[in-house]
Design an enzyme around this catalytic site. Structure first.
Site, PDB file in Angstrom:
ATOM      1  N   LYS A  57      -0.198   5.496  -5.930  1.00  0.00           N
ATOM      2  CA  LYS A  57      -1.256   5.491  -6.953  1.00  0.00           C
ATOM      3  C   LYS A  57      -2.178   6.699  -6.788  1.00  0.00           C
ATOM      4  O   LYS A  57      -2.483   7.406  -7.741  1.00  0.00           O
ATOM      5  CB  LYS A  57      -2.026   4.172  -6.848  1.00  0.00           C
ATOM      6  CG  LYS A  57      -3.216   3.953  -7.770  1.00  0.00           C
ATOM      7  CD  LYS A  57      -4.520   4.552  -7.329  1.00  0.00           C
ATOM      8  CE  LYS A  57      -4.992   4.210  -5.944  1.00  0.00           C
ATOM      9  NZ  LYS A  57      -5.555   2.891  -5.769  1.00  0.00           N
ATOM     10  N   ASP A  93      -3.480  -9.710   2.783  1.00  0.00           N
ATOM     11  CA  ASP A  93      -3.647 -10.284   1.446  1.00  0.00           C
ATOM     12  C   ASP A  93      -3.218 -11.744   1.352  1.00  0.00           C
ATOM     13  O   ASP A  93      -3.712 -12.481   0.500  1.00  0.00           O
ATOM     14  CB  ASP A  93      -2.848  -9.471   0.412  1.00  0.00           C
ATOM     15  CG  ASP A  93      -3.481  -8.111   0.133  1.00  0.00           C
ATOM     16  OD1 ASP A  93      -4.548  -7.818   0.725  1.00  0.00           O
ATOM     17  OD2 ASP A  93      -2.910  -7.341  -0.661  1.00  0.00           O
ATOM     18  N   CYS A 130       0.824  -1.217   0.000  1.00  0.00           N
ATOM     19  CA  CYS A 130       0.000   0.000   0.000  1.00  0.00           C
ATOM     20  C   CYS A 130       0.855   1.262   0.000  1.00  0.00           C
ATOM     21  O   CYS A 130       0.642   2.171  -0.792  1.00  0.00           O
ATOM     22  CB  CYS A 130      -0.942  -0.009   1.202  1.00  0.00           C
ATOM     23  SG  CYS A 130      -1.983   1.445   1.275  1.00  0.00           S
ATOM     24  N   HIS A 154     -27.315  21.934   0.165  1.00  0.00           N
ATOM     25  CA  HIS A 154     -27.377  22.435  -1.196  1.00  0.00           C
ATOM     26  C   HIS A 154     -26.421  23.592  -1.418  1.00  0.00           C
ATOM     27  O   HIS A 154     -26.297  24.431  -0.528  1.00  0.00           O
ATOM     28  CB  HIS A 154     -28.825  22.898  -1.469  1.00  0.00           C
ATOM     29  CG  HIS A 154     -29.059  23.302  -2.877  1.00  0.00           C
ATOM     30  ND1 HIS A 154     -29.110  22.397  -3.916  1.00  0.00           N
ATOM     31  CD2 HIS A 154     -29.255  24.531  -3.431  1.00  0.00           C
ATOM     32  CE1 HIS A 154     -29.340  23.043  -5.041  1.00  0.00           C
ATOM     33  NE2 HIS A 154     -29.427  24.333  -4.782  1.00  0.00           N
TER      34      HIS A 154
HETATM   35  P1  NDP Z   1      -8.690  -7.591  -9.851  1.00  0.00           P
HETATM   36  O1  NDP Z   1      -9.016  -8.851  -9.182  1.00  0.00           O
HETATM   37  O2  NDP Z   1      -9.396  -6.341  -9.485  1.00  0.00           O
HETATM   38  O3  NDP Z   1      -8.874  -7.760 -11.417  1.00  0.00           O
HETATM   39  C1  NDP Z   1      -8.188  -8.760 -12.119  1.00  0.00           C
HETATM   40  C2  NDP Z   1      -8.506  -8.647 -13.602  1.00  0.00           C
HETATM   41  O4  NDP Z   1      -7.622  -9.498 -14.305  1.00  0.00           O
HETATM   42  C3  NDP Z   1      -9.922  -9.097 -13.939  1.00  0.00           C
HETATM   43  O5  NDP Z   1     -10.381  -8.265 -14.978  1.00  0.00           O
HETATM   44  C4  NDP Z   1      -9.730 -10.541 -14.389  1.00  0.00           C
HETATM   45  O6  NDP Z   1     -10.614 -10.944 -15.408  1.00  0.00           O
HETATM   46  C5  NDP Z   1      -8.350 -10.497 -15.002  1.00  0.00           C
HETATM   47  N1  NDP Z   1      -7.597 -11.747 -14.831  1.00  0.00           N
HETATM   48  C6  NDP Z   1      -7.461 -12.465 -13.702  1.00  0.00           C
HETATM   49  N2  NDP Z   1      -6.677 -13.529 -13.918  1.00  0.00           N
HETATM   50  C7  NDP Z   1      -6.319 -13.484 -15.212  1.00  0.00           C
HETATM   51  C8  NDP Z   1      -5.520 -14.307 -16.041  1.00  0.00           C
HETATM   52  N3  NDP Z   1      -4.931 -15.404 -15.584  1.00  0.00           N
HETATM   53  N4  NDP Z   1      -5.362 -13.968 -17.336  1.00  0.00           N
HETATM   54  C9  NDP Z   1      -5.945 -12.855 -17.826  1.00  0.00           C
HETATM   55  N5  NDP Z   1      -6.716 -12.042 -17.081  1.00  0.00           N
HETATM   56  C10 NDP Z   1      -6.895 -12.342 -15.791  1.00  0.00           C
HETATM   57  O7  NDP Z   1      -7.100  -7.440  -9.680  1.00  0.00           O
HETATM   58  P2  NDP Z   1      -6.094  -6.223  -9.737  1.00  0.00           P
HETATM   59  O8  NDP Z   1      -4.821  -6.812 -10.187  1.00  0.00           O
HETATM   60  O9  NDP Z   1      -6.655  -5.072 -10.477  1.00  0.00           O
HETATM   61  O10 NDP Z   1      -5.976  -5.808  -8.216  1.00  0.00           O
HETATM   62  C11 NDP Z   1      -5.646  -6.781  -7.231  1.00  0.00           C
HETATM   63  C12 NDP Z   1      -6.347  -6.525  -5.943  1.00  0.00           C
HETATM   64  O11 NDP Z   1      -5.764  -5.428  -5.287  1.00  0.00           O
HETATM   65  C13 NDP Z   1      -7.811  -6.165  -6.098  1.00  0.00           C
HETATM   66  O12 NDP Z   1      -8.632  -7.297  -6.100  1.00  0.00           O
HETATM   67  C14 NDP Z   1      -8.074  -5.283  -4.918  1.00  0.00           C
HETATM   68  O13 NDP Z   1      -8.516  -6.077  -3.852  1.00  0.00           O
HETATM   69  C15 NDP Z   1      -6.734  -4.659  -4.613  1.00  0.00           C
HETATM   70  N6  NDP Z   1      -6.705  -3.267  -5.084  1.00  0.00           N
HETATM   71  C16 NDP Z   1      -7.570  -2.378  -4.523  1.00  0.00           C
HETATM   72  C17 NDP Z   1      -7.584  -1.063  -4.939  1.00  0.00           C
HETATM   73  C18 NDP Z   1      -8.548  -0.114  -4.318  1.00  0.00           C
HETATM   74  O14 NDP Z   1      -9.058  -0.404  -3.247  1.00  0.00           O
HETATM   75  N7  NDP Z   1      -8.866   1.022  -4.946  1.00  0.00           N
HETATM   76  C19 NDP Z   1      -6.690  -0.572  -5.981  1.00  0.00           C
HETATM   77  C20 NDP Z   1      -5.831  -1.596  -6.529  1.00  0.00           C
HETATM   78  C21 NDP Z   1      -5.854  -2.894  -6.074  1.00  0.00           C
HETATM   79  P3  NDP Z   1     -12.151 -11.354 -15.184  1.00  0.00           P
HETATM   80  O15 NDP Z   1     -12.926 -10.096 -15.360  1.00  0.00           O
HETATM   81  O16 NDP Z   1     -12.421 -12.315 -16.259  1.00  0.00           O
HETATM   82  O17 NDP Z   1     -12.232 -11.943 -13.826  1.00  0.00           O
END
Ligand code: NDP
Length: 449
Positions: A52, A305, A44, A438
């Site tokens: 970020k 995590d 983080c 408002h």
């Molecule tokens: P996410 O889980 O949000 O998204 C992963 C994306 O990658 C999805 O679109 C998924 O597709 C795709 N995917 C997963 N596995 C594969 C694969 N093997 N091949 C191709 N595509 C794949 O993950 P992020 O990496 O964006 O973030 C990780 C975690 O970190 C989040 O889940 C969140 O908990 C945390 N985070 C939180 C933030 C916040 O609170 N603002 C900011 C950044 C991260 P599909 O749609 O098909 O599932």
């Protein structure tokens, strides 16, 4: 036998959860050491939420400077200098890294700057070879970005490297459509990159309300971000001019200057030696824990995590606090995972708490849905055709709000306060009984029809 072990607690990983657990355990009187192979602060602080968010602020100036002209400001030709922002952000990360280190030291927590491997229920081996023992071991090692397996995947970066780029790419392909993909799509787009977001499925931000997700796709497309759905990588080839050609299923090849993977994160349990202590992992490599964060080995706990429950910093912090209070403070505490608010810092941001409309219909049967679809006042004067959407899902009979979903400027700032009301199980009538403030965007929350 208080001195049977070198420490009462050895925490592995000085991220948000590990730091909280270590300092609270120390405050409860435990002798604590924390082992960290990288920098104190974790994902983080070092390569996630904090840098970020600073990039998001930096990116937003692109629109603010444009809009300022409509508000009467004579804004001369503007230009963006990435190294200035990058270096200022990295300097702030250094500041926080030092602050976290000082906090641990002030609480008397010893920091061991080495990778450790678990060798038994009460022992670890440091990279330098020394064996260290502890009454309790806390695994708080976090997760790492997953990169899909295909030819040429070594040519891409992950969010870890995005904060250190030499230059902003002219064209970037972002793989994935979750949190990181949508946040960085907004950042690169505002900095002038041509952004293409590709995903294996045809949805973005799985888990968020469908109408809110559709609105983000709509606005992002309007800002010039391209989406490629149902696309699986076939290959990434590096060209002579340092560009990359990306081959994927169902779409034409694409040539870009940067490929970034944002395809989920996996627990950092590989080669950690947890099996030596009898700690069981699930199919994704996450440490299996009970509600008290205890693993299948009685003296080993895990938080954050690495347990793959909800991958959010405030959750890791709560788990760390609960662990320390339970094990060292004589105050058994269980984290409540209901109604956890979350946000995506896209352009514009999304924020949500509770059930989506789909989840509510599946769980409760009939529900009442209220929406407010409006163009924020500031956007109207700026000539920005970008509408916000707020959505409230209520239990039919009682009117209790079971979900609140928002996309629009400052949505996360507004939702945090509203989340208190949802957690307190308030109803639509309670919101309606509150006089609007408002003119604000937040007043839409008490005016929904
Ligand atoms: P996410 O889980 O949000 O998204 C992963 C994306 O990658 C999805 O679109 C998924 O597709 C795709 N995917 C997963 N596995 C594969 C694969 N093997 N091949 C191709 N595509 C794949 O993950 P992020 O990496 O964006 O973030 C990780 C975690 O970190 C989040 O889940 C969140 O908990 C945390 N985070 C939180 C933030 C916040 O609170 N603002 C900011 C950044 C991260 P599909 O749609 O098909 O599932």
């Amino acid at each position: 036998m208080p001195d049977q072990y070198d420490y009462d607690l050895l925490t592995i990983g000085a991220g948000s959860g590990g730091v909280r657990a270590s300092r609270v355990a120390a405050a409860h009187g435990a002798r604590v050491a924390v082992a960290e192979e990288h920098r104190v602060g974790g994902t983080c602080v070092i390569r996630g939420c904090v840098p970020k968010k600073l990039l998001i602020y930096g990116a937003h100036f692109a629109e603010d400077l444009k809009d300022a002209r409509r508000f009467g400001w004579n804004v001369p030709e503007t230009s963006f200098h990435w190294p200035t922002l990058r270096d200022n952000v990295l300097a702030d990360v250094d500041r926080l890294n030092a602050a976290y280190t000082t906090t641990l030291k002030n609480y008397g927590v010893e920091i061991i700057h080495e990778r450790v491997t678990v060798t038994g229920p009460h022992s670890v081996r440091l990279a330098s070879g020394r064996e260290v023992t502890a009454g309790t071991i806390l695994v708080a090692v976090g997760a790492h970005p997953v990169v899909p397996d295909f030819p040429g995947n070594e040519h891409g970066i992950t969010s870890n490297e995005a904060f250190h780029l030499e230059a902003i790419p002219k064209r970037v392909l972002i793989a994935g459509a979750g949190y990181i993909a949508n946040e960085f799509a907004g950042i690169f787009n505002e900095f002038g990159s041509k952004v293409t977001l590709m995903n294996r499925s045809d949805v973005i931000l799985r888990g968020y309300d469908a109408q809110i997700r559709d609105r983000l796709v709509n606005i992002s497309t309007g800002k010039g971000i391209d989406f490629r759905f149902n696309a699986h990588f076939e290959a990434v080839e590096k060209n002579e001019d340092e560009t990359f050609t990306v081959r994927m299923t169902n779409h034409d090849p694409l040539t870009v200057d940067l490929v970034m993977f944002a395809t989920g994160r996996a627990p950092n349990t590989r080669e950690l030696g947890l099996e030596a202590a009898g700690v069981e992992l699930d199919a994704n490599g996450a440490v299996k824990v009970g509600p008290d964060n205890r693993s299948t080995c009685g003296s080993v706990y895990a938080i954050g995590d690495v347990t793959n429950r909800i991958q959010l910093t405030p959750i890791a912090i709560r788990e760390g606090q609960a662990f320390a209070d339970t094990v060292f403070g004589g105050k058994p505490t269980v984290v409540d995972y209901h109604d956890v608010p979350s946000a995506v810092f896209s352009h514009p941001p999304i924020a949500a708490v509770g059930m989506t409309e789909g989840e509510a219909r599946n769980t409760l049967g009939t529900v009442k849905v209220y929406t407010s679809d409006f163009r924020p006042m500031k956007n109207v004067l700026a000539g920005r055709d970008e509408r916000a959407l707020y959505k409230m899902i209520c239990e039919s009979e009682t009117g209790r709000i079971v979900g609140l979903h928002m996309i629009g400027p400052d949505a996360p700032e507004i939702l945090q306060a509203a989340a208190v009301a949802i957690k307190a199980r308030l109803t639509k009538d309670d919101f309606d009984a509150t006089v609007a403030l408002h003119p604000t965007m937040a007043e839409e929350l008490v005016l929904m029809r």
